[in-house]
Design a protein around this motif. Structure first.
Motif, PDB file in Angstrom:
ATOM      1  N   GLY A  66       5.728   9.952 -10.567  1.00 51.43           N
ATOM      2  CA  GLY A  66       4.501  10.419  -9.928  1.00 51.43           C
ATOM      3  C   GLY A  66       4.278   9.841  -8.546  1.00 51.43           C
ATOM      4  O   GLY A  66       3.707  10.498  -7.674  1.00 51.43           O
ATOM      5  N   GLY A  67       4.728   8.613  -8.335  1.00 48.92           N
ATOM      6  CA  GLY A  67       4.551   7.991  -7.030  1.00 48.92           C
ATOM      7  C   GLY A  67       5.551   8.433  -5.992  1.00 48.92           C
ATOM      8  O   GLY A  67       5.375   8.160  -4.802  1.00 48.92           O
ATOM      9  N   LYS A  69       5.978  11.285  -4.889  1.00 45.60           N
ATOM     10  CA  LYS A  69       5.382  12.290  -4.007  1.00 45.60           C
ATOM     11  C   LYS A  69       4.918  11.675  -2.689  1.00 45.60           C
ATOM     12  O   LYS A  69       4.740  12.385  -1.705  1.00 45.60           O
ATOM     13  CB  LYS A  69       4.197  12.966  -4.704  1.00 45.60           C
ATOM     14  CG  LYS A  69       4.561  13.672  -5.997  1.00 45.60           C
ATOM     15  CD  LYS A  69       3.325  14.223  -6.677  1.00 45.60           C
ATOM     16  CE  LYS A  69       3.680  14.887  -8.004  1.00 45.60           C
ATOM     17  NZ  LYS A  69       2.464  15.397  -8.709  1.00 45.60           N
ATOM     18  N   TRP A  70       4.714  10.362  -2.682  1.00 37.68           N
ATOM     19  CA  TRP A  70       4.237   9.677  -1.486  1.00 37.68           C
ATOM     20  C   TRP A  70       5.383   9.253  -0.564  1.00 37.68           C
ATOM     21  O   TRP A  70       5.141   8.638   0.481  1.00 37.68           O
ATOM     22  CB  TRP A  70       3.445   8.436  -1.890  1.00 37.68           C
ATOM     23  CG  TRP A  70       2.096   8.725  -2.459  1.00 37.68           C
ATOM     24  CD1 TRP A  70       1.815   9.443  -3.579  1.00 37.68           C
ATOM     25  CD2 TRP A  70       0.839   8.287  -1.939  1.00 37.68           C
ATOM     26  NE1 TRP A  70       0.463   9.482  -3.813  1.00 37.68           N
ATOM     27  CE2 TRP A  70      -0.155   8.776  -2.810  1.00 37.68           C
ATOM     28  CE3 TRP A  70       0.464   7.529  -0.837  1.00 37.68           C
ATOM     29  CZ2 TRP A  70      -1.510   8.528  -2.606  1.00 37.68           C
ATOM     30  CZ3 TRP A  70      -0.876   7.273  -0.624  1.00 37.68           C
ATOM     31  CH2 TRP A  70      -1.856   7.780  -1.493  1.00 37.68           C
ATOM     32  N   ALA A 113      -7.219   6.822  -1.443  1.00 38.35           N
ATOM     33  CA  ALA A 113      -6.449   7.823  -2.191  1.00 38.35           C
ATOM     34  C   ALA A 113      -5.767   7.187  -3.394  1.00 38.35           C
ATOM     35  O   ALA A 113      -5.740   7.786  -4.485  1.00 38.35           O
ATOM     36  CB  ALA A 113      -5.420   8.472  -1.273  1.00 38.35           C
ATOM     37  N   THR A 114      -5.224   5.976  -3.237  1.00 40.38           N
ATOM     38  CA  THR A 114      -4.592   5.309  -4.381  1.00 40.38           C
ATOM     39  C   THR A 114      -5.613   4.983  -5.466  1.00 40.38           C
ATOM     40  O   THR A 114      -5.325   5.113  -6.657  1.00 40.38           O
ATOM     41  CB  THR A 114      -3.895   4.025  -3.922  1.00 40.38           C
ATOM     42  OG1 THR A 114      -4.854   3.121  -3.361  1.00 40.38           O
ATOM     43  CG2 THR A 114      -2.830   4.333  -2.891  1.00 40.38           C
ATOM     44  N   ILE A 117      -6.582   8.237  -7.266  1.00 42.74           N
ATOM     45  CA  ILE A 117      -5.502   8.658  -8.169  1.00 42.74           C
ATOM     46  C   ILE A 117      -5.526   7.839  -9.454  1.00 42.74           C
ATOM     47  O   ILE A 117      -5.361   8.365 -10.556  1.00 42.74           O
ATOM     48  CB  ILE A 117      -4.139   8.524  -7.451  1.00 42.74           C
ATOM     49  CG1 ILE A 117      -3.997   9.608  -6.397  1.00 42.74           C
ATOM     50  CG2 ILE A 117      -2.993   8.622  -8.456  1.00 42.74           C
ATOM     51  CD1 ILE A 117      -2.739   9.493  -5.574  1.00 42.74           C
ATOM     52  N   ARG A 120      -8.425   8.866 -11.665  1.00 44.81           N
ATOM     53  CA  ARG A 120      -8.278  10.196 -12.239  1.00 44.81           C
ATOM     54  C   ARG A 120      -7.202  10.237 -13.322  1.00 44.81           C
ATOM     55  O   ARG A 120      -7.399  10.838 -14.383  1.00 44.81           O
ATOM     56  CB  ARG A 120      -7.939  11.197 -11.140  1.00 44.81           C
ATOM     57  CG  ARG A 120      -7.882  12.649 -11.610  1.00 44.81           C
ATOM     58  CD  ARG A 120      -7.367  13.549 -10.529  1.00 44.81           C
ATOM     59  NE  ARG A 120      -5.967  13.237 -10.180  1.00 44.81           N
ATOM     60  CZ  ARG A 120      -5.261  13.898  -9.272  1.00 44.81           C
ATOM     61  NH1 ARG A 120      -5.818  14.874  -8.581  1.00 44.81           N
ATOM     62  NH2 ARG A 120      -3.999  13.565  -9.034  1.00 44.81           N
ATOM     63  N   ASN A 121      -6.072   9.577 -13.073  1.00 43.84           N
ATOM     64  CA  ASN A 121      -4.947   9.685 -13.999  1.00 43.84           C
ATOM     65  C   ASN A 121      -5.026   8.688 -15.150  1.00 43.84           C
ATOM     66  O   ASN A 121      -4.704   9.034 -16.292  1.00 43.84           O
ATOM     67  CB  ASN A 121      -3.627   9.493 -13.239  1.00 43.84           C
ATOM     68  CG  ASN A 121      -3.384  10.605 -12.235  1.00 43.84           C
ATOM     69  OD1 ASN A 121      -3.948  11.685 -12.334  1.00 43.84           O
ATOM     70  ND2 ASN A 121      -2.549  10.332 -11.252  1.00 43.84           N
ATOM     71  N   LEU A 224      -0.329   1.615  -4.632  1.00 42.42           N
ATOM     72  CA  LEU A 224      -0.029   2.864  -5.340  1.00 42.42           C
ATOM     73  C   LEU A 224       0.613   2.579  -6.673  1.00 42.42           C
ATOM     74  O   LEU A 224       0.353   3.286  -7.670  1.00 42.42           O
ATOM     75  CB  LEU A 224       0.883   3.733  -4.472  1.00 42.42           C
ATOM     76  CG  LEU A 224       1.313   5.075  -5.052  1.00 42.42           C
ATOM     77  CD1 LEU A 224       0.105   5.992  -5.236  1.00 42.42           C
ATOM     78  CD2 LEU A 224       2.339   5.735  -4.134  1.00 42.42           C
ATOM     79  N   ASN A 227      -1.667   2.221  -9.616  1.00 42.28           N
ATOM     80  CA  ASN A 227      -2.536   3.332  -9.991  1.00 42.28           C
ATOM     81  C   ASN A 227      -1.785   4.598 -10.387  1.00 42.28           C
ATOM     82  O   ASN A 227      -2.420   5.629 -10.609  1.00 42.28           O
ATOM     83  CB  ASN A 227      -3.480   3.652  -8.839  1.00 42.28           C
ATOM     84  CG  ASN A 227      -4.455   2.539  -8.549  1.00 42.28           C
ATOM     85  OD1 ASN A 227      -5.431   2.341  -9.258  1.00 42.28           O
ATOM     86  ND2 ASN A 227      -4.190   1.775  -7.501  1.00 42.28           N
ATOM     87  N   VAL A 228      -0.447   4.563 -10.431  1.00 43.86           N
ATOM     88  CA  VAL A 228       0.287   5.764 -10.857  1.00 43.86           C
ATOM     89  C   VAL A 228       1.043   5.477 -12.133  1.00 43.86           C
ATOM     90  O   VAL A 228       1.252   4.329 -12.509  1.00 43.86           O
ATOM     91  CB  VAL A 228       1.266   6.238  -9.749  1.00 43.86           C
ATOM     92  CG1 VAL A 228       0.504   6.716  -8.534  1.00 43.86           C
ATOM     93  CG2 VAL A 228       2.253   5.139  -9.382  1.00 43.86           C
TER      94      VAL A 228
END
Length: 228
Positions: A66-67, A69-70, A113-114, A117, A120-121, A224, A227-228
């Protein structure tokens, strides 16, 4: 009028005028024509692509899928920061990354943003970072407050670290360069030794310009990772 050492950090805009960076920017019609395959055969572009791929692979190694994407965003941000920092070492140039407002403009949205994320996740794990496991009950309110403060200080630390390191380096270079010009007519030998120190300091600032950009992106990747 006497100039201050901090005048080099002022934004080069005259009242009622357009900034040079916008007024003098090239348009598509002024750019020189080039062959569409030049980028594929350019050695510099090849080396740059190899370095970016190595950096991206090392940076994304601790992150899950998932991470990844960054990867493009973080690699582009590091190249952008390195370019600005290196250009700022040239004479008679302005370094935008010595402005705290610009660095905070990078740090706050990416840090936020981190956090979003993570909320939310995996909200349970994200909130669990505010309270370490095994904390004694009387210390729970205090630790939650401390961890919350440390969480919101992260973007400030990102921006201040980059600003302070580059500002200190530029000031030190200007101070030593001024000392060289002052000592040259009076003590040439001392001036030559000071100029040698200035050269070594410039090499150090080149390393700092690249390292600080890497540290900025590396800390974002660590945030990040949580949080992912």
């Amino acid at each position: 009028m006497a100039m201050s050492f901090f005048d080099q950090f002022r934004e080069p805009i005259l009242p009622g005028s357009t900034p040079d960076c916008y007024r003098n920017r090239p348009t598509l019609s002024t750019l020189p024509p080039h062959h569409p395959h030049d980028e594929l055969t350019n050695r510099l572009i090849t080396i740059q692509g190899w370095l970016i791929n190595r950096f991206t692979s090392q940076l994304m190694l601790p992150l899950n899928v998932g991470g990844h994407k960054w990867a493009l965003l973080l690699a582009s941000l590091m190249v952008f920061l390195i370019t600005i920092n290196m250009l700022g070492l040239l004479p008679y140039t302005f370094t935008p990354t010595t402005q705290l407002s610009l660095n905070m403009g990078f740090a706050v949205p990416l840090w936020l943003a981190t956090v979003i994320i993570g909320m939310r996740n995996q909200p349970t794990i994200a909130l669990g970072h505010l309270l370490p496991e095994g904390t004694p009950i009387p210390l729970i309110p205090v630790l939650i407050i401390i961890e919350t403060i440390s969480l919101f200080i992260r973007p400030l630390a990102l921006g201040v670290r980059l600003t302070a390191n580059l500002t200190a380096g530029h000031l030190l270079i200007q101070l030593i360069a001024t000392a060289v010009f002052v000592l040259l007519p009076m003590m040439p030998t001392v001036a030559i030794l000071t100029a040698a120190v200035l050269f070594l300091l410039t090499l150090l600032e080149v390393a700092v310009a690249m390292i600080q950009a890497y540290v900025f992106v590396l800390l974002l990747s660590l945030y990040l990772q949580e949080n992912v």
